[in-house]
Every structure is written in C-alpha cells, then in structure tokens.
Scaffold this motif. Structure first.
Motif, short mmCIF file in Angstrom:
data_model
loop_
_atom_site.label_atom_id
_atom_site.label_comp_id
_atom_site.label_asym_id
_atom_site.label_seq_id
_atom_site.Cartn_x
_atom_site.Cartn_y
_atom_site.Cartn_z
N ASP A 1 0.81 -1.22 0.00
CA ASP A 1 0.00 0.00 0.00
C ASP A 1 0.84 1.27 0.00
OD1 ASP A 1 -2.32 -1.56 0.16
OD2 ASP A 1 -2.21 -1.62 2.36
N ALA A 2 2.17 1.14 -0.01
CA ALA A 2 3.05 2.29 0.16
C ALA A 2 3.62 2.79 -1.16
CB ALA A 2 4.19 1.93 1.11
N ASP A 3 3.97 4.08 -1.16
CA ASP A 3 4.71 4.66 -2.30
C ASP A 3 6.20 4.38 -2.15
OD1 ASP A 3 2.39 5.88 -3.45
OD2 ASP A 3 2.55 7.47 -1.94
N LEU A 4 6.66 4.35 -0.94
CA LEU A 4 8.07 4.05 -0.67
C LEU A 4 8.22 3.54 0.75
CD1 LEU A 4 9.50 6.53 1.20
CD2 LEU A 4 9.15 7.77 -0.94
N ALA A 5 9.34 2.88 0.99
CA ALA A 5 9.66 2.38 2.33
C ALA A 5 10.84 3.16 2.89
CB ALA A 5 10.00 0.90 2.27
N LEU A 6 10.76 3.45 4.19
CA LEU A 6 11.87 4.08 4.90
C LEU A 6 12.37 3.09 5.93
CD1 LEU A 6 13.72 6.39 5.74
CD2 LEU A 6 11.84 7.33 7.10
N VAL A 7 13.63 2.71 5.81
CA VAL A 7 14.23 1.71 6.70
C VAL A 7 15.45 2.30 7.37
CG1 VAL A 7 15.30 -0.58 6.81
CG2 VAL A 7 13.42 -0.17 5.20
N ARG A 8 15.55 2.09 8.69
CA ARG A 8 16.75 2.50 9.44
C ARG A 8 17.43 1.26 10.01
NH1 ARG A 8 16.85 7.83 13.10
NH2 ARG A 8 18.95 7.83 12.21
N LEU A 9 18.74 1.20 9.83
CA LEU A 9 19.55 0.13 10.39
C LEU A 9 20.68 0.72 11.23
CD1 LEU A 9 20.03 -2.17 7.26
CD2 LEU A 9 18.35 -2.46 9.09
N GLN A 10 21.12 -0.03 12.22
CA GLN A 10 22.33 0.29 12.97
C GLN A 10 23.51 -0.39 12.28
OE1 GLN A 10 23.14 2.06 16.00
NE2 GLN A 10 25.20 1.53 15.30
N ALA A 11 24.65 0.26 12.23
CA ALA A 11 25.83 -0.37 11.66
C ALA A 11 26.08 -1.71 12.34
CB ALA A 11 27.05 0.55 11.82
N PRO A 12 26.52 -2.71 11.60
CA PRO A 12 26.66 -4.06 12.18
C PRO A 12 27.86 -4.16 13.11
CG PRO A 12 27.48 -4.03 9.94
CD PRO A 12 26.86 -2.68 10.17
N PHE A 13 27.80 -5.17 13.99
CA PHE A 13 28.92 -5.48 14.89
C PHE A 13 28.75 -6.92 15.36
CE2 PHE A 13 25.51 -3.79 17.45
CZ PHE A 13 25.48 -4.57 18.59
N GLU A 14 29.79 -7.43 16.01
CA GLU A 14 29.76 -8.79 16.55
C GLU A 14 29.50 -8.72 18.05
OE1 GLU A 14 33.47 -10.60 15.64
OE2 GLU A 14 33.28 -10.28 13.48
N PRO A 15 28.37 -9.22 18.53
CA PRO A 15 28.10 -9.19 19.97
C PRO A 15 29.12 -10.00 20.75
CG PRO A 15 26.11 -9.67 18.71
CD PRO A 15 27.26 -9.79 17.76
N ARG A 16 29.61 -9.40 21.84
CA ARG A 16 30.56 -10.08 22.73
C ARG A 16 30.19 -9.75 24.16
NH1 ARG A 16 36.19 -8.11 19.78
NH2 ARG A 16 35.74 -8.93 17.70
N ASP A 17 30.46 -10.70 25.08
CA ASP A 17 30.03 -10.44 26.45
C ASP A 17 30.83 -11.25 27.47
OD1 ASP A 17 28.57 -9.22 28.44
OD2 ASP A 17 26.84 -10.56 28.27
N GLU A 18 32.15 -11.33 27.27
CA GLU A 18 32.98 -12.05 28.25
C GLU A 18 33.40 -11.14 29.39
OE1 GLU A 18 37.26 -14.44 28.60
OE2 GLU A 18 36.55 -13.74 26.64
N TYR A 19 33.75 -9.89 29.05
CA TYR A 19 34.25 -8.94 30.04
C TYR A 19 33.20 -7.88 30.35
CZ TYR A 19 38.78 -10.93 28.76
OH TYR A 19 39.82 -11.78 28.52
N PHE A 20 33.29 -7.30 31.54
CA PHE A 20 32.43 -6.16 31.88
C PHE A 20 32.62 -5.06 30.84
CE2 PHE A 20 32.15 -2.03 34.24
CZ PHE A 20 30.77 -1.99 34.29
N LEU A 21 31.54 -4.48 30.39
CA LEU A 21 31.45 -3.42 29.38
C LEU A 21 31.55 -3.93 27.95
CD1 LEU A 21 33.53 -0.40 30.79
CD2 LEU A 21 31.06 -0.69 30.82
N GLU A 22 32.03 -5.17 27.75
CA GLU A 22 32.28 -5.63 26.38
C GLU A 22 31.01 -5.63 25.53
OE1 GLU A 22 34.83 -9.25 24.29
OE2 GLU A 22 33.75 -9.60 26.17
#
Length: 614
Positions: free
Chosen positions: A478-499
């Motif tokens: 039903d749309a004339d156009l689509a507007l899409v927002r993405l965040q730049a990609p990254f690799e999730p990590r969670d071994e250390y505090f703050l990582e």
C-alpha cells in the motif's frame, strides 16, 4: 549555600573559612591569583590530603545528603570517598533530573567543606549530549539537549558549529555543577573496525585539530575561569590505530600499531589541543608495538606507564605542563556484575598494584582514573619509593585547576537555574538542527527530498513520528516508498564487563538483514538510512535501494526533516566507507583512506534541495 565556614575579616571582607580558623589564609583569598593560592595551600596539606587529590573515580548520584549508601557502580559511599579517603574528583554516571542532580551536588560540596582544608569537589562527566549509551565511554542525553555524535559534527564540517555545541555543553554542565569534561576525544578514525569512533572527529588530522581548538574555546574560553568547564583531551598520543580494530579496554585489543609510519599524524590534534590550552590530557590504554621515536624503540608498555611518551614526548618535547589523568582502571583488577574487568596494565600485568602505581607516577602522570587506592600512594612515600616532591608536583597542577575554576570561592549551583538551563528549548532546537544537517546522502537524489503526502512503510522508524511527514501504512503493497533505518553491524561479545556495550568486529551486515532489505527493495523504492558509530560495508545495498543515507546520531524526526528537505542535509563522510572486509583486513590501521577501491571516499556527500515550508 552552606555558611558553616563563612567568616568576615576585620576589614569586612567575607570569605569561605575553609580551614575553620576564623582567619583568611592566602588560599582563601579570592583576590589572589590561582598560582599564589595553590602555592599557599600546598604546604598546608597532609600527605593524606595530597593522596586524595591524586584519585579521580566513579560515583553514582544518590539521594541528597545520603552519604552512607553506595550508588551506581561504586562500592564506596560518598562519605568514605570524600570524607575519609579525601578524594575530591568524582566522575558522575547516570544523572537524575537537573534539580535532583544540583541538590545532590550541593550536598556533596557541603560534605567536602568538613574536610581539613575544605577542598571542593570537582565533578566530571564523560560525553552526555548525544545517543551513545555505554557506561565506559558516553551517555545518552536524557535531560540535556541532544546533538549528533562528534562524527556527526565532523560530517557537518563547520568549526563554528562545534564552538556553538561546546558553548551549550558548557552552560548545561555549569548548571549541573559539572566542572570537568572527560572529553573531547580527538583520536583519528583510521581503523574502520575500531569501536570508539563515534566520539571522534573522524579520520582527518587537520579537521580534528581545527575542531578540538573550537571545542576547547567553547568549553574553557581563552583561559580557565569561573565560567569554564575544564577539558581532558584524549587519548594521547592517538588511540585510533588498534591492531585488527580491537579495543584495549579488553586484553585481546591491547596492541597499538603504526605499519604506515603515521605516528606524527595521529599526534597533530594533541598539538592543537596543547596550543588551545587544554586543562588535562588522558593517555590511552594501548600498548605501542614496534614504535620508534628519534630512531629509538619505545618500550612496549601501555601509554600511562610509558615514561618516553608521557615525560619525554608530552612534557619535554611538546612542553605540556597541565594535568595528565590516566584512563580508568590501570591498577586494580575488578569484577563487576559477575564479569571480569582486569586492570588495563598492558605490558606490566606481572607487576603488583603497588608497583603499577609507582610506575605511573614515574612515567609522569598526575592522577589515577577510576581508582581509589590512596593507601598505595601513602605506602610508596612512606617506604621512599616515591618522593613527596613528586606528589607535590601533581597536586600543584590539580589545585591550579580548582582555583582557576573558582571552586574554592563558590562550588554550589542554583537548583532553579539547573532546571531552567538544562535542556532549554533553544539548545534542543540547535541540537535537532545539527542532527538533521549531519545526515549524509550517498545515493538517490532523484527520489529525495521525499515529497509531502507520500504513503510510507517504515521499519526501524517510529510510525508516530513518520506520520508527521506522510501517511504511514502497515503493508508495503500500500506504500509509495519504504523508509528503513539500520544500525551499523557489529559482533556481539560479552565475556568482560562493558564488552557487550562496545561495537567491535566485522563490518558486514548479517545475511538475513541484507536479504530482508533486498526483498523489500524488489517490491517498492526503499530509502535506507544506516546509523554509523563506525564504518560499515554498504556494498550489498548500493544500487539496490532507491536512496541511501548515513547518519551519526539523529532522531527519527531529525532524519525525516533531512530526508524531506525541511532541514537540508549537508553531511560529508568523516571517514571512507570500505567496499569489503577483505579491503579492511588488508589496510593499515594508522593510515586514513587506506582501503582499496572504497565504496564511498572520505568527504563524499550529495546535496538535496531545501523544501519551502508553509
């Protein structure tokens, strides 16, 4: 304002009687220079008071007057830090409302009045005017006015806009009682994968030099005074060229390398900061590998432990005599929320906390960031390992800043003014305009600006916001156009505090994200915006979507103002966008624009016409 230690001289001069003896000592005399007052106070201080000045640590904001309950990350109470350890440089994290913050700040200053010489507290802050929410580096704006990340200011490319931004930051910080900024960050974004680029001014040394000068002028003025916020420029001598783009907050990212021989280029913004009078410098966590200066190899220990870098280069060669404040947590290993956070003592991991403390002082640093171990300094002086005159050197520099800022004369803030100034409408409007102007158009000028009245399908955009710019529909058909927002990609990590808060690793988008956008683009024109806190490989979208933009901290409303031409976007890329991860891996971390055949070069950006407003 507390009047507990206010007195009047026989001549009728009212002063803050900080030592409580009823006599105006020279350090209590506001008519004298900062240098005269510091020279008078220094010999009066006990070694315990001097040691307290050497520590700059994190504290959470609690209930005003509740000095005996830990808040935030700190296991320590306000009374323990300020009243017992005599620490009077406090880095504040999450803030409540402006009024509550001001009230708490005043209560802590009243507590500081009760110490032997009433040394006021210097409250400091990491950046908090943008979108990044990472307790290790930056905070989202909250009650303050919201602006693009520093990369966005670099995309706009106007030093006057940076000066305007810094003046707003100064005014809002002053209203809250924040008298020291643990920024600007002027590392060069030359390694596309590095996770700390959002708070930089991009890859170009000349731009970063001009912008740090403008920022310091807006924050400090020509010289520090009662209306200034003292700035810490970081991360000396340039924290951008990390091996494989990994961050030295974590053990795997400790190595800083210069395969392209560009050390001097990374040093340029710091030369500019020194010339502009930066109050303090912060060395980075990184450990230089294979670096030679004047034909001699530099010891491979982290910069804050490195005498050749701090005393030899910064002090002797560059002539800097301001405060050197280490980055956070170089001495003590920690565990936070059940995750390890080892001391960033790269190259000297084998040393004890006592030995690390001595080495930092030997290297030429004045203050320990994120530490509270005053006992180690006292032990080093008691056993003769460090001379008290070395401590006095550092204390003199730190006192000069406090006196110059006028903290000894009036450290208190007005709660009403805090509520009125912080987040003022004019500041929010200026920040919104900068967010929109920083949007950078890479392709699709035939579709942009988006005409009014279009039927919009949105992903990653608040439909309620988009409804102010067109008719929002739920079905792409039903749309004339689509507007899409993405965040730049990254690799999730969670071994250390703050990582988990750091965006690191590959710049490639996941296959499922690419497939989803590609499938949508096969059905209708797609306007794709990617929020960049570092570079991203946009090759899969190039030529697939109808219009491609990138932003560096923009609300949905600011983005739509830009895309519709209400506020014409004027961004230019503050770093190049690589064509592939192979090109990134083959590039040299210290060399700007070093990826082969980039998809979009540094400085690229298209213009779209402004849409007349009714």
């Amino acid at each position: 304002m507390s009047t507990r230690r206010t007195a009047v001289t026989p001549e009728g001069i009212r002063f803050r009687d900080l030592d409580g003896d009823g006599v105006m000592a020279p350090y209590e005399d506001a008519r004298l220079s900062a240098e005269e007052r510091a020279a008078d106070l220094l010999p009066r201080l006990s070694l315990e008071e001097k040691a307290g000045l050497l520590f700059h640590t994190i504290l959470g904001v609690g209930e005003p007057g509740e000095h005996d309950v830990p808040a935030g990350f700190s296991p320590h109470t306000t009374r323990e830090l300020v009243g017992e350890r005599l620490v009077n440089h406090l880095n504040l994290h999450t803030l409540p409302s402006p009024r509550e913050t001001a009230r708490w700040v005043n209560a802590v200053q009243e507590l500081a009045e009760q110490t032997p010489h009433g040394i006021p507290v210097t409250f400091s802050s990491d950046p908090r005017h943008s979108f990044t929410e990472n307790s290790g580096i930056s905070f989202a704006a909250g009650s303050l006015s919201q602006w693009p990340e520093s990369l966005g200011l670099a995309a706009i490319g106007d030093p006057e806009r940076v000066r305007e931004f810094a003046d707003v930051v100064r005014r809002e910080y002053l209203a809250l009682g924040l008298r020291a900024a643990l920024h600007p960050q002027v590392d060069l974004a030359t390694e596309p994968r590095w996770g700390r680029q959002a708070q930089t001014f991009g890859q170009d040394a000349a731009t970063a030099s001009a912008f740090v000068t403008a920022f310091l002028q807006g924050m400090q003025g020509e010289r520090l005074g009662p209306d200034s916020v003292a700035c810490t420029t970081k991360h000396f001598p340039g924290g951008g060229p990390q091996r494989d783009g990994e961050d030295p907050h974590f053990p795997y990212g400790r190595e800083q390398v210069y395969p392209g021989g560009r050390f001097d280029e990374h040093l340029e913004p710091f030369r500019a900061a020194i010339a502009a009078g930066t109050s303090a410098m912060m060395p980075y966590y990184g450990l230089p590998v294979g670096l030679e200066l004047d034909g001699q190899p530099v010891e491979e220990v982290a910069f804050s432990f490195n005498r050749r870098i701090i005393t030899g280069l910064l002090r002797d060669e560059l002539g800097y005599d301001g405060v050197v404040l280490t980055d956070w947590g170089l001495v003590t290993d920690a565990e936070v929320f059940g995750k390890p956070f080892p001391a960033r003592a790269w190259g000297v991991e084998h040393l004890s906390p006592l030995e690390r403390t001595a080495l930092i002082l030997d290297a030429g640093a004045d203050q320990f960031g994120g530490e509270t171990r005053t006992d180690l300094v006292l032990e080093l002086v008691a056993n003769g390992r460090v001379e008290e005159k070395r401590i006095d050197e550092a204390v003199r520099r730190l006192l000069l800043v406090k006196f110059s800022l006028g903290l000894f004369d009036d450290p208190y803030v007005d709660e009403d003014a805090a509520e009125r100034v912080v987040g003022a409408a004019e500041f929010r409007a200026a920040g919104h305009r900068a967010q929109a102007e920083a949007v950078t158009v890479l392709a699709g000028t035939g579709l942009l600006p988006i005409a009014p009245g279009r039927r919009l399908y949105v992903e990653g955009v608040d439909p309620a916001v988009a409804a102010g710019y067109g008719e929002v529909v739920d079905d792409p058909a039903d749309a004339d156009l689509a507007l899409v927002r993405l965040q730049a990609p990254f690799e999730p990590r969670d071994e250390y505090f703050l990582e988990a808060m750091f965006h690191q690793g590959s710049l490639d988008f996941p296959v499922e994200v690419v497939d989803r956008v590609t499938a949508l683009a096969a059905r209708l024109p797609v306007v794709l915006d990617v929020t960049l806190d570092r570079a991203a490989v946009l090759t899969p979208f190039d030529g697939t979507v109808a219009a491609l933009t990138v932003s560096f901290g923009s609300s949905d409303a600011a983005l739509l103002d830009a895309l519709t031409g209400r506020i014409p976007p004027r961004g230019r890329l503050p770093f190049e966008l690589p064509r592939s991860m192979d090109a990134v891996r083959a590039s040299r971390p210290d060399v700007p624009s070093d990826t082969a055949d980039p998809l979009y070069p540094y400085g690229y950006g298209l213009e779209i016409p402004e849409t007349p407003q009714p």
